[in-house]
Each structure stands twice: as C-alpha cells, then as structure tokens.
Design an enzyme around this catalytic site. Structure first.
Site, PDB file in Angstrom:
ATOM      1  N   GLU A   1      71.897  77.328 -24.923  1.00  0.00           N
ATOM      2  CA  GLU A   1      72.067  76.152 -24.381  1.00  0.00           C
ATOM      3  C   GLU A   1      72.803  75.947 -23.157  1.00  0.00           C
ATOM      4  O   GLU A   1      72.206  75.173 -21.976  1.00  0.00           O
ATOM      5  CB  GLU A   1      73.150  75.437 -25.336  1.00  0.00           C
ATOM      6  CG  GLU A   1      72.849  74.728 -26.573  1.00  0.00           C
ATOM      7  CD  GLU A   1      73.778  74.197 -27.545  1.00  0.00           C
ATOM      8  OE1 GLU A   1      73.329  73.593 -28.519  1.00  0.00           O
ATOM      9  OE2 GLU A   1      74.880  74.121 -26.906  1.00  0.00           O
TER      10      GLU A   1
ATOM     11  N   GLY B   1      74.820  38.194 -19.226  1.00  0.00           N
ATOM     12  CA  GLY B   1      74.292  37.772 -17.847  1.00  0.00           C
ATOM     13  C   GLY B   1      72.808  37.931 -18.034  1.00  0.00           C
ATOM     14  O   GLY B   1      72.336  38.433 -19.022  1.00  0.00           O
ATOM     15  N   MET B   2      72.306  37.810 -16.740  1.00  0.00           N
ATOM     16  CA  MET B   2      70.792  37.986 -16.604  1.00  0.00           C
ATOM     17  C   MET B   2      70.495  39.668 -16.805  1.00  0.00           C
ATOM     18  O   MET B   2      71.182  40.262 -15.965  1.00  0.00           O
ATOM     19  CB  MET B   2      70.358  37.449 -15.394  1.00  0.00           C
ATOM     20  CG  MET B   2      70.186  35.897 -15.465  1.00  0.00           C
ATOM     21  SD  MET B   2      69.370  35.372 -13.849  1.00  0.00           S
ATOM     22  CE  MET B   2      67.820  36.014 -14.104  1.00  0.00           C
ATOM     23  N   GLY B   3      69.312  40.000 -17.378  1.00  0.00           N
ATOM     24  CA  GLY B   3      68.866  41.432 -17.321  1.00  0.00           C
ATOM     25  C   GLY B   3      67.535  41.503 -17.525  1.00  0.00           C
ATOM     26  O   GLY B   3      66.605  40.637 -17.275  1.00  0.00           O
TER      27      GLY B   3
END
Length: 222
Positions: free
Chosen positions: A90, A219-221
C-alpha cells in the site's frame, strides 16, 4: 460533503477524499477507528479497508483503485506496520500516486520514532530483515519497500508520542479539512463572489468546535 466528488478539474481528484493506510492489529480498533470517525463526522469521504484478512502481499485491485482515486492518503506508521507486506505494498502504491498523480501524503508516526522508520531500525529493521529472508527471489521488491519507508519518513507529518490522542486527531482532521476547502476554492477561482461564500461555509463548519454540525447546500448543479 464529499469534496472529491464535487470537484473534477484535477486528475488527482477522485472517489475519496482520504485513503487510510494502517496496520490493523496495531490501530484498527483504537487510533485509526477514532481518526476515521472524526474524518467522516466532518464530512470527509474516507476509505478504510475493514477486511481483517491479508491475503499474500499483492494488494487487491479494489484497494489499488481506492488509492488511485483518493486526494489524500494518511499513513498510520505503527510499530508493526513494516511486518505486513500488504501495508508495505500500500505504501509503495501511495508514494507512486504522490509522484504521478499529485496525491497528498500525510504520515502519522504512531508511538514510533520517525528516525527508526527512516533508517530501518528497531522493529522496522527487524521486519525488513525477515522479509529479506523470506523473499530471497524478490529482493527488488524489498528494496522498494525500504525506499518507501525512507521516503515517507522524510515527509511532514505528526508524531503521537507524548500527545493527547483526541487533540492530535482533531488537529489532523482540521488540517485535512482546510486543505480540501482550499482545493475546492482553487477550482472555483474564476467564479465571481465565490470566495466570500467559501469563507462563510468555513465559519459555519466551526472547524475548532467539537460539536457535530450539518450543512445543506442547494442550488443549480450538473
């Protein structure tokens, strides 16, 4: 608030905000568990491998993908970390992503001396010697692990010795959250008026507070 999923302007940004690398037998049920909980409480999308069984030393494709798709990796270097070939794989992959994908890597030296990690002393040296004995036909891999330990020990991070763990965890999470917010603000630097709104979000998050809070953004996305 999943920062990674809300921004796509950089190839280093993906599915997770943070990937946690740790030695399960050392910290799974204490430090790492508390750190992961605090990260998630603050809305930081965190990957923690909960599979307690390590199969060989080649990490799974799912783990490789999780590492590659994380913006940050936090490495909890505990005394038995280097005894796990899985953990060392890792670590090598994380440092590869730091070099090739710009991933940000944060080491935590959990009750260990960074110089022991850097210079392969103590339990780190003993673990590497055992790997050399058992992997005589794959010494190149062991050298990669050695180089990775030296490299990560040279990175800026935190030491846990003689520190209050709760306060240390809060310090780490605050650092990561601030970095993530800065990344998000950098992605929106061309948006007029956005800086003031980001500062308002930071204020409402109350980063210095121990309280749990939730913020809804509408809101707008896309």
């Amino acid at each position: 608030m999943a920062f990674a999923s809300s921004s796509s302007s950089s190839s280093s940004q993906g599915s997770y905000d943070v990937f946690l690398s740790f030695r399960g037998e050392d910290t799974r049920n204490n430090f790492t568990a508390h750190l992961c909980q605090e990260l998630r409480t603050k809305g930081i999308n965190t990957f923690r491998d909960d599979d307690k069984l390590e199969r060989g030393w080649v990490i799974s494709p799912a783990l490789v993908t999780a590492i590659e798709n994380s913006m940050f990796s936090i490495i909890v270097l505990s005394e038995n970390y280097a005894s796990s070939k899985w953990c060392l794989e890792e670590l090598a992959k994380i440092l590869e992503c730091m070099k090739t994908r710009g991933q940000r890597v944060l080491p935590i030296f959990y009750n260990v001396d960074p110089s022991d990690v850097r210079n392969h002393r103590g339990k780190f040296g003993a673990a590497l010697a055992e790997h050399e004995k058992n992997l005589t036909e794959n010494m190149e891999r062991v050298q990669i692990w050695k180089d990775a330990l030296t490299q990560v020990a040279n990175l800026s991070g935190w030491e846990s010795r003689n520190k209050n763990e709760l306060l240390l965890i809060k310090e780490i999470v605050k650092h990561v959250l601030n970095k993530l917010l800065n990344i998000c603000s950098g992605d929106t630097e061309k948006l007029v008026g956005i800086d003031a709104r980001i500062q308002e979000i930071k204020m409402r998050l109350r980063l210095e507070s121990d309280d749990v809070c939730m913020i809804g953004i509408w809101g707008m996305g896309e």
